[in-house]
Design a protein around this motif. Structure first.
Motif, PDB file in Angstrom:
ATOM      1  N   UNK A  47       0.848  -1.191   0.000  1.00 41.38           N
ATOM      2  CA  UNK A  47       0.000   0.000   0.000  1.00 41.38           C
ATOM      3  C   UNK A  47       0.878   1.233   0.000  1.00 41.38           C
ATOM      4  N   UNK A  48       0.324   2.329  -0.417  1.00 39.86           N
ATOM      5  CA  UNK A  48       1.108   3.558  -0.600  1.00 39.86           C
ATOM      6  C   UNK A  48       1.375   4.295   0.709  1.00 39.86           C
ATOM      7  N   UNK A  49       0.611   3.955   1.754  1.00 32.86           N
ATOM      8  CA  UNK A  49       0.736   4.660   3.040  1.00 32.86           C
ATOM      9  C   UNK A  49       0.582   6.180   2.837  1.00 32.86           C
ATOM     10  N   UNK A  50      -0.282   6.568   1.913  1.00 38.21           N
ATOM     11  CA  UNK A  50      -0.411   7.979   1.559  1.00 38.21           C
ATOM     12  C   UNK A  50      -0.955   8.808   2.710  1.00 38.21           C
ATOM     13  N   UNK A  51      -1.949   8.301   3.416  1.00 35.10           N
ATOM     14  CA  UNK A  51      -2.576   9.093   4.482  1.00 35.10           C
ATOM     15  C   UNK A  51      -1.608   9.384   5.631  1.00 35.10           C
ATOM     16  N   UNK A  52      -0.883   8.375   6.163  1.00 35.03           N
ATOM     17  CA  UNK A  52       0.105   8.723   7.199  1.00 35.03           C
ATOM     18  C   UNK A  52       1.225   9.622   6.665  1.00 35.03           C
ATOM     19  N   UNK A  53       1.591   9.438   5.400  1.00 39.32           N
ATOM     20  CA  UNK A  53       2.594  10.330   4.810  1.00 39.32           C
ATOM     21  C   UNK A  53       2.128  11.782   4.846  1.00 39.32           C
ATOM     22  N   UNK A  54       0.839  11.997   4.624  1.00 38.62           N
ATOM     23  CA  UNK A  54       0.292  13.356   4.645  1.00 38.62           C
ATOM     24  C   UNK A  54       0.395  13.975   6.039  1.00 38.62           C
ATOM     25  N   UNK A  55       0.155  13.166   7.068  1.00 39.52           N
ATOM     26  CA  UNK A  55       0.289  13.669   8.443  1.00 39.52           C
ATOM     27  C   UNK A  55       1.738  14.060   8.730  1.00 39.52           C
ATOM     28  N   UNK A  56       2.666  13.187   8.338  1.00 39.19           N
ATOM     29  CA  UNK A  56       4.089  13.472   8.550  1.00 39.19           C
ATOM     30  C   UNK A  56       4.516  14.705   7.765  1.00 39.19           C
ATOM     31  N   UNK A  57       4.064  14.790   6.510  1.00 38.72           N
ATOM     32  CA  UNK A  57       4.487  15.882   5.624  1.00 38.72           C
ATOM     33  C   UNK A  57       3.941  17.231   6.075  1.00 38.72           C
ATOM     34  N   UNK A  58       2.665  17.277   6.463  1.00 39.92           N
ATOM     35  CA  UNK A  58       2.086  18.562   6.877  1.00 39.92           C
ATOM     36  C   UNK A  58       2.690  19.028   8.201  1.00 39.92           C
ATOM     37  N   UNK A  59       3.021  18.089   9.084  1.00 42.78           N
ATOM     38  CA  UNK A  59       3.692  18.463  10.336  1.00 42.78           C
ATOM     39  C   UNK A  59       5.047  19.105  10.026  1.00 42.78           C
ATOM     40  N   UNK A  60       5.794  18.493   9.113  1.00 45.83           N
ATOM     41  CA  UNK A  60       7.106  19.035   8.728  1.00 45.83           C
ATOM     42  C   UNK A  60       6.955  20.365   7.987  1.00 45.83           C
ATOM     43  N   UNK A  61       5.940  20.452   7.123  1.00 50.15           N
ATOM     44  CA  UNK A  61       5.668  21.702   6.408  1.00 50.15           C
ATOM     45  C   UNK A  61       5.479  22.853   7.390  1.00 50.15           C
ATOM     46  N   UNK A  62       4.868  22.535   8.532  1.00 55.26           N
ATOM     47  CA  UNK A  62       4.570  23.547   9.551  1.00 55.26           C
ATOM     48  C   UNK A  62       5.703  23.723  10.562  1.00 55.26           C
ATOM     49  N   UNK A  63       6.825  23.065  10.328  1.00 51.64           N
ATOM     50  CA  UNK A  63       7.991  23.239  11.185  1.00 51.64           C
ATOM     51  C   UNK A  63       7.966  22.459  12.478  1.00 51.64           C
ATOM     52  N   UNK A  64       7.125  21.430  12.560  1.00 48.32           N
ATOM     53  CA  UNK A  64       7.024  20.662  13.804  1.00 48.32           C
ATOM     54  C   UNK A  64       8.320  19.899  14.067  1.00 48.32           C
ATOM     55  N   UNK A  65       8.748  19.878  15.334  1.00 47.81           N
ATOM     56  CA  UNK A  65      10.033  19.270  15.694  1.00 47.81           C
ATOM     57  C   UNK A  65       9.928  18.038  16.595  1.00 47.81           C
ATOM     58  N   UNK A  66       8.745  17.764  17.149  1.00 45.79           N
ATOM     59  CA  UNK A  66       8.642  16.689  18.139  1.00 45.79           C
ATOM     60  C   UNK A  66       8.445  15.305  17.551  1.00 45.79           C
ATOM     61  N   UNK A  67       7.780  14.431  18.343  1.00 46.53           N
ATOM     62  CA  UNK A  67       7.564  13.037  17.937  1.00 46.53           C
ATOM     63  C   UNK A  67       6.084  12.677  17.791  1.00 46.53           C
ATOM     64  N   UNK A  68       5.195  13.578  18.134  1.00 47.49           N
ATOM     65  CA  UNK A  68       3.761  13.239  18.164  1.00 47.49           C
ATOM     66  C   UNK A  68       3.230  12.815  16.791  1.00 47.49           C
ATOM     67  N   UNK A  69       3.813  13.399  15.736  1.00 45.27           N
ATOM     68  CA  UNK A  69       3.313  13.086  14.392  1.00 45.27           C
ATOM     69  C   UNK A  69       3.486  11.612  14.027  1.00 45.27           C
ATOM     70  N   UNK A  70       4.450  10.939  14.651  1.00 47.09           N
ATOM     71  CA  UNK A  70       4.691   9.510  14.356  1.00 47.09           C
ATOM     72  C   UNK A  70       3.495   8.675  14.799  1.00 47.09           C
ATOM     73  N   UNK A  71       3.098   8.842  16.068  1.00 43.83           N
ATOM     74  CA  UNK A  71       1.970   8.073  16.596  1.00 43.83           C
ATOM     75  C   UNK A  71       0.667   8.446  15.897  1.00 43.83           C
ATOM     76  N   UNK A  72       0.518   9.730  15.545  1.00 42.81           N
ATOM     77  CA  UNK A  72      -0.722  10.152  14.884  1.00 42.81           C
ATOM     78  C   UNK A  72      -0.783   9.652  13.441  1.00 42.81           C
ATOM     79  N   UNK A  73       0.361   9.558  12.793  1.00 42.43           N
ATOM     80  CA  UNK A  73       0.390   8.969  11.449  1.00 42.43           C
ATOM     81  C   UNK A  73      -0.010   7.494  11.521  1.00 42.43           C
ATOM     82  N   UNK A  74       0.476   6.793  12.549  1.00 38.64           N
ATOM     83  CA  UNK A  74       0.082   5.390  12.749  1.00 38.64           C
ATOM     84  C   UNK A  74      -1.419   5.305  13.016  1.00 38.64           C
ATOM     85  N   UNK A  75      -1.915   6.228  13.784  1.00 37.65           N
ATOM     86  CA  UNK A  75      -3.351   6.291  14.103  1.00 37.65           C
ATOM     87  C   UNK A  75      -4.187   6.444  12.827  1.00 37.65           C
TER      88      UNK A  75
END
Length: 327
Positions: A47-75
């Protein structure tokens, strides 16, 4: 989705995606052996894993530095996978991403119950994140997905289904999760309501285009490329955009054909090729892709308020190539 655009986005997010995949595997574990067995079957199918990629990408686009995006992408991926398990049971599908679907291998009961397990895991991850805003966004998306699927069920075999009703269906069943996946990236980065709304809009428009292309592929793709049985939507009597275009142009015998095959559900082996011919005759696939491109234009416009960056370019490229994908 062409491999180039998605590949570039995946490469930009490689460490985060690896951590997300590890989180997914860890949370799929259970002492009830059938759960990890069925989960392993899903992971093997890729599978493309497109939806979790979008969570990771938008967090980075917004300058996020932590780890929360990992668990939320899995979610986000758990919500998506749970809906796939349930969808394949409802649609009686036998193929998923070119592999035998989970329900074909493990049976309907196991698929439904493991889908429930994945939903529960998703909600555990939301609670662990601790943000009421994140919980609100992802809970609302989960409810909307279910509503979209039920709405689709009520429009099945109904030739009076309008274009607006079709868009309401795909907004619920597909685009809502794309929108939520993007919005939470901005929320955890602490961005303004305006920025979060723009990310939501990007995801919503991208999701609408993605489903339109999916529906076009069901009447135009090669089964081996698509990874599912071509013509499933026709056999199930789904009123997707290509069919709506063809029905709107139908008169006389063509109208009788759609009434018999879709509304009455009376189909023979010769009917799918006949449907494909009518779709081709009225240019329905190309018109579906053209409609998807309008959504992509809107999606790309939504990101214009963000500073130019490698991540913004990668997201726009993925959006642009959505209408060029063949599977």
């Amino acid at each position: 989705m062409t491999n180039d655009a998605l590949g570039r986005l995946t490469a930009l997010l490689a460490p985060d995606m690896q951590a997300t995949n590890q989180a997914i595997l860890a949370r799929m574990d259970s002492p009830v052996s059938l759960i990890p067995q069925l989960a392993a079957h899903l992971v093997a199918a890729g599978g493309k894993r497109l939806r979790p990629l979008l969570t990771l990408a938008t967090a980075k686009l917004c300058g996020y530095q932590g780890e929360r995006h990992i668990q939320l992408a899995a979610c986000v991926e758990f919500i998506h996978t749970a809906t796939l398990l349930h969808d394949d049971v409802v649609d009686e599908s036998t193929l998923r991403r070119g592999y035998a679907s989970a329900n074909a291998v493990f049976g309907n009961k196991a698929s439904v119950l493991v889908g429930d397990f994945l939903f529960a895991r998703a909600f555990q991850l939301m609670v662990e994140d601790g943000s009421l805003d994140v919980l609100r966004i992802l809970c609302a998306a989960s409810a909307t997905i279910a509503e979209g699927e039920v709405l689709q069920l009520t429009t099945q075999n109904d030739l009076s289904t309008t274009e607006d009703k079709y868009f309401e269906v795909i907004r619920g069943k597909t685009a809502a999760l794309f929108a939520a996946a993007c919005e939470v990236g901005g929320v955890i980065a602490g961005r303004s309501a305006e920025d979060c709304a723009a990310l939501y809009q990007f995801g919503m428009d991208l999701g609408m285009a993605f489903q339109l292309v999916d529906d076009a592929l069901d009447y135009s793709a090669v089964q081996a490329e698509l990874g599912k049985t071509v013509g499933d939507d026709f056999r199930e009597g789904k009123l997707t955009y290509p069919v709506l275009v063809a029905i709107a142009a139908a008169q006389g015998e063509e109208q009788e054909f759609w009434t018999r095959t879709i509304e009455q559900g009376e189909q023979t082996e010769a009917d799918l090729p006949a449907a494909l011919e009518l779709i081709k005759k009225h240019d329905a696939t190309a018109r579906t892709i053209a409609r998807a491109e309008q959504f992509i234009d809107s999606a790309c416009a939504a990101l214009q308020g963000f500073p130019e960056s490698e991540m913004r370019t990668a997201l726009i490229d993925v959006a642009r190539y959505t209408t060029a994908r063949r599977f």
